[in-house]
Enzyme design. Structure first.
Site, PDB file in Angstrom:
ATOM      1  N   ARG A 169       9.595   3.940  -3.719  1.00 14.93           N
ATOM      2  CA  ARG A 169      10.878   3.871  -3.009  1.00 14.93           C
ATOM      3  C   ARG A 169      12.062   3.998  -3.956  1.00 14.93           C
ATOM      4  NH1 ARG A 169       9.853  -0.552   1.815  1.00 14.93           N
ATOM      5  NH2 ARG A 169       9.216   1.012   3.343  1.00 14.93           N
ATOM      6  N   LYS A 205      -0.623  -3.937  12.517  1.00 15.94           N
ATOM      7  CA  LYS A 205       0.529  -4.344  13.355  1.00 15.94           C
ATOM      8  C   LYS A 205       0.331  -3.819  14.760  1.00 15.94           C
ATOM      9  CE  LYS A 205       3.549  -3.772   9.471  1.00 15.94           C
ATOM     10  NZ  LYS A 205       4.190  -2.538   8.992  1.00 15.94           N
ATOM     11  N   GLY A 250       3.899   1.560   4.859  1.00 12.61           N
ATOM     12  CA  GLY A 250       3.757   1.097   3.482  1.00 12.61           C
ATOM     13  C   GLY A 250       2.320   1.121   2.989  1.00 12.61           C
ATOM     14  N   GLY A 309       8.216   1.502   9.996  1.00  9.39           N
ATOM     15  CA  GLY A 309       8.784   1.209  11.314  1.00  9.39           C
ATOM     16  C   GLY A 309       9.805   2.245  11.740  1.00  9.39           C
TER      17      GLY A 309
HETATM   18  P1  ADP Z   1       1.158   0.348   7.397  1.00 10.55           P
HETATM   19  O1  ADP Z   1       1.756  -0.515   6.308  1.00 10.55           O
HETATM   20  O2  ADP Z   1       0.556   1.606   6.866  1.00 10.55           O
HETATM   21  O3  ADP Z   1       2.111   0.568   8.537  1.00 10.55           O
HETATM   22  P2  ADP Z   1      -0.101  -1.947   8.632  1.00 10.55           P
HETATM   23  O4  ADP Z   1       0.847  -2.807   7.876  1.00 10.55           O
HETATM   24  O5  ADP Z   1       0.007  -1.883  10.115  1.00 10.55           O
HETATM   25  O6  ADP Z   1      -0.074  -0.457   8.029  1.00 10.55           O
HETATM   26  O7  ADP Z   1      -1.581  -2.397   8.351  1.00 10.55           O
HETATM   27  C1  ADP Z   1      -2.136  -2.437   7.064  1.00 10.55           C
HETATM   28  C2  ADP Z   1      -3.139  -3.546   6.953  1.00 10.55           C
HETATM   29  O8  ADP Z   1      -4.108  -3.430   7.978  1.00 10.55           O
HETATM   30  C3  ADP Z   1      -3.902  -3.522   5.651  1.00 10.55           C
HETATM   31  O9  ADP Z   1      -3.562  -4.680   4.916  1.00 10.55           O
HETATM   32  C4  ADP Z   1      -5.362  -3.538   6.087  1.00 10.55           C
HETATM   33  O10 ADP Z   1      -6.155  -4.404   5.305  1.00 10.55           O
HETATM   34  C5  ADP Z   1      -5.287  -4.021   7.508  1.00 10.55           C
HETATM   35  N1  ADP Z   1      -6.427  -3.605   8.322  1.00 10.55           N
HETATM   36  C6  ADP Z   1      -6.857  -2.352   8.554  1.00 10.55           C
HETATM   37  N2  ADP Z   1      -7.961  -2.365   9.308  1.00 10.55           N
HETATM   38  C7  ADP Z   1      -8.247  -3.647   9.585  1.00 10.55           C
HETATM   39  C8  ADP Z   1      -9.282  -4.310  10.321  1.00 10.55           C
HETATM   40  N3  ADP Z   1     -10.236  -3.634  10.934  1.00 10.55           N
HETATM   41  N4  ADP Z   1      -9.247  -5.661  10.368  1.00 10.55           N
HETATM   42  C9  ADP Z   1      -8.265  -6.346   9.742  1.00 10.55           C
HETATM   43  N5  ADP Z   1      -7.269  -5.794   9.033  1.00 10.55           N
HETATM   44  C10 ADP Z   1      -7.257  -4.448   8.961  1.00 10.55           C
HETATM   45 MG    MG Z   2       2.058  -2.660   6.196  1.00 13.34          MG
END
Ligand code: ADP
Ligand code: MG
Length: 393
Positions: free
Chosen positions: A36, A197, A348, A371
């Site tokens: 970033r 999320k 992220g 987001g």
């Molecule tokens: P991003 O940051 O790409 O938007 P999120 O913050 O929504 O993604 O989600 C990322 C997190 O989701 C990671 O820390 C990962 O460990 C978790 N995650 C992915 N799949 C699973 C799962 N099946 N069960 C629990 N946590 C998960």
């Molecule tokens: Mg995240």
């Protein structure tokens, strides 16, 4: 819509307040991944080259509206100085007499990084008093913080009402790239959703369905959808109260002949410190959790990705932080990188996974806003963007 650009502004000698998003991970007091910070360099360098007095402001982490030594900006200033090859001054406050004095010390071409704007309680409340105090430091305002553009805060929206406001290069590039996904994307258009999320992203899944040809769902997201199809998922992360929403999305997909691909096999364990084992999705025992997509799912996702001409990916396919649950995310990352398609990744953790895999330079656009990119694709107005005048043609 093109925004009034910093490229067109007369900047020499001006005090320019620029909202950047240098909200980077910190590890033991030093900057971890600096993506970033690097992304904000072109606009900062432009201000330096134009001999502006540059005043940077950003948030870092989640301090709760008061100073917190864990989230001071000093490590960011240090990294920024290294990248710019010039000193970046810091000050212990966001606004007030010390900040004013620090601004007064700036010569044309100098750069100052104000303290973490979320040390001020007025930031997240978009308090007009904070917006006015920020505006008092500068002659014009530039927003280059795409990652914060979906928030109506004092440093994104409030201050834009107080000063002539311009879009920075990163903000405009993000909007241009993401708009390509909305404006007649080449088809098939495949979106991949995952991560944790779930409630945030369920709405996105619904609206993405309107613009894509296929939706591949993995990660924690998939579990709520699996429940919606009647599959039991043991102790897996899911939002049981959102199962009806997932059902509606599945029904909408069927009605509009869009494909939604869910996992057919998964990697499970009793907890994420344990080694994983592969089972069919219908065979997850009570007490065990899904932590990754399985090999048959990877193959199915790879095929859909390989055939796509436009790809958007947000959210890892599993708990990729643990090596035994990283395969799904890694293989999907490889498939996206290899696809002969216009590819965009946001979020992220998804971006971190792609960086870790060394594949970032094979992705067309890596968004600095998780987001914000989702809101933009959903068609939700980004308040930080709306606060900057459009170019009227
Ligand atoms: P991003 O940051 O790409 O938007 P999120 O913050 O929504 O993604 O989600 C990322 C997190 O989701 C990671 O820390 C990962 O460990 C978790 N995650 C992915 N799949 C699973 C799962 N099946 N069960 C629990 N946590 C998960
Ligand atoms: Mg995240």
């Amino acid at each position: 819509m093109p925004k009034r650009s910093i490229a067109a502004a007369d900047l020499a000698g001006k005090r320019v307040l620029i909202r950047v998003d240098v909200n980077v991970p910190l590890a033991e007091g030093a900057v971890g991944d600096d993506t970033r910070i690097r992304a904000s360099l072109p606009t900062i360098q432009h201000l330096i080259d134009q001999r502006a007095r540059t005043i940077l402001v950003s948030h870092l982490g989640r301090p709760k509206g008061k100073p917190d030594d864990k989230y001071r900006m000093a490590p960011v200033a240090k990294r920024l100085s290294e990248l710019l090859g010039q000193d970046v001054a810091t000050v212990g406050s966001v606004v007030g007499p010390d900040a004013t004095a620090a601004v007064e010390r700036l010569a044309p071409g100098d750069v100052l990084l104000l303290e973490n704007v979320r040390f001020e309680a007025g930031e997240e409340q978009n308090d007009p008093a904070l917006a006015k105090a920020l505006a008092a430091l500068a002659d014009l305002f530039v927003n280059d913080a795409f990652g914060a553009a979906h928030r109506a805060h004092a440093s994104t929206v409030g201050v834009a009402r107080e000063l002539p406001a311009y879009a920075g290069f990163l903000l405009q590039r993000e909007v241009d790239e993401l708009s390509r996904l909305l404006d007649q994307p080449e088809r098939p258009f495949v979106a991949i959703l995952g991560g944790a999320k779930i409630s945030d992203k369920l709405a996105v899944a619904g609206s993405l369905l309107g613009i894509v040809d296929a939706l591949l769902i993995g990660g924690g997201m998939a579990n709520t959808f699996l429940l919606a199809t009647g599959v039991e998922i043991g102790a897996s992360l899911a939002e049981r109260e959102r199962v009806d929403d997932a059902k509606q999305i599945l029904a909408a997909a069927k009605a509009t002949r869009k494909d939604i691909l869910l996992p057919v096999d998964v990697v499970i364990a009793t907890d994420m410190k344990q080694p994983g084992r592969i089972v069919e999705v219908a065979a997850v025992p009570a007490g065990e959790s899904i932590f990754d997509i399985g090999p048959a799912t990877i193959t199915a996702f790879e095929q859909a990705i390989a055939g796509a001409k436009t790809i958007f990916w947000n959210g890892p396919m599993g708990v990729f932080e643990q090596p035994q649950f990283a395969a799904g995310t890694r293989e999907v990352a490889k498939a996206v990188a290899a696809a002969d398609a216009y590819t965009v990744i946001g979020g992220g953790d998804s971006v971190a996974a792609v960086e870790q895999a060394g594949l970032a330079d094979r992705i067309d656009h890596i968004s600095t806003g998780g987001g914000a990119s989702l809101d933009l694709l959903e068609g939700t107005e980004l308040p930080g963007l709306a606060a900057i005048p459009d170019i009227v043609r």
